[in-house]
Design an enzyme around this catalytic site. Sequence first.
Site, short mmCIF file in Angstrom:
data_model
loop_
_atom_site.label_atom_id
_atom_site.label_comp_id
_atom_site.label_asym_id
_atom_site.label_seq_id
_atom_site.Cartn_x
_atom_site.Cartn_y
_atom_site.Cartn_z
N LYS A 1 -9.84 -2.79 -4.56
CA LYS A 1 -10.09 -1.62 -5.01
C LYS A 1 -9.06 -0.54 -5.28
CE LYS A 1 -12.29 -2.54 -1.39
NZ LYS A 1 -12.90 -2.79 0.11
N LYS B 1 0.80 -1.22 -0.03
CA LYS B 1 0.15 -0.10 0.08
C LYS B 1 0.99 1.16 -0.07
CE LYS B 1 -4.44 -1.91 1.36
NZ LYS B 1 -5.21 -2.10 2.35
N LYS C 1 -4.77 -9.49 -8.57
CA LYS C 1 -5.82 -9.79 -7.73
C LYS C 1 -6.99 -8.49 -7.76
CE LYS C 1 -6.73 -8.71 -3.13
NZ LYS C 1 -6.44 -7.90 -1.81
#
Length: 322
Positions: free
Chosen positions: A194, A111, A191
């Site tokens: 969002k 992230k 994958k």
Amino acid sequence: MSRILSGIQPSGALHLGNYFGMMQPAIALQERGEAFYFIADYHALTSVQNAARLREFTHGVALDFLACGLNPARACFFRQSDVPQVTELAWILSNVTPVPMLQNAHSYKDKTARGLPASAGLFTYPVLMAADILLYDSDLVPVGRDQKQHLEMTRDIAGKINELYGADLLKLPAPVIQETTAVVPGLDGQKMSKSYGNTIEIFLEEKALRKKVLGLKTDSTPLEAPKLTEDSTILALYRLVASPAEVEKMENEFRTGGVGYGEFKHRLFAAIWEYFAPMRARRAELLADAGAVERVLRAGAERARTVADSTLARVRKAVGLR
Ligand code: AQP
């Protein structure tokens, strides 16, 4: 009886990855044990920093989970922040959590590499997740493969607490990861996620859903040529929503050639649309009863708090907080 726990972040609309990776197994497991499922709104603060949106997503995810088959008569369904005891347990756990373990978390590295600010909340996310699980003395945690490492960390943290304060203080949970749905691919083959912008949302309008599915990335193999079945995103998704006979037919047509990707994508759209038809109907019923979702969440929180209070009292005593 096994206790089953799982959570889902209200960080946007639910997608096929969430459904097949976590919600469907969780819904199946609610019949086989004592289930605790929650909307992880504390966790969502790591990415949603707008109050109105967080409230809207929390309500939306709760509504969608109920529409998909979560049965509040079987499973205790609640909002994470309605049981703030979890943050106290997270603090206690953070004191036995090695920083290098958190630095090694794939999800944190991934992230921050994609530009999410490296906040302390994002960094310590696995500790709060461990608290979520350990607070309810959970045996089984249905999750997608992306959460496997966080489950290992939870077991490590619980092991350290037990070593320090008493062998049976916290129960070590086991993940439940279904191999066939462990990683649901998104529109680009990565994958479905969002933050990758490659999701297919479960409750899109018909036209928007068709458009998304038709936008799925494929290679340039011409219509008449045979196509590779391995690593095909179309087939991977079709296997989740179509009947075995339909899947076999599509696999054969991949191998023999003569049918183009466009036609396969239309079939995939139709199968997704049909698969979720009963859920859409249930969702419409729930939408007609304005207070239904809130009533379920409040009742769930009351029950969850009773369990949380009892675990926390045990832990507080063991660590010397009274
Ligand atoms: N593509 C996926 N395949 C299988 N399982 C998946 N899950 C998510 N994506 C897939 C599972 O869904 C559950 C809820 O996950 P979450 O609330 O942590 O949502 P998420 O993982 O944050 O979903 P996204 O879309 O991947 O969000 P971002 O991009 O914010 O990280 C979990 O059990 C997860 O394994």
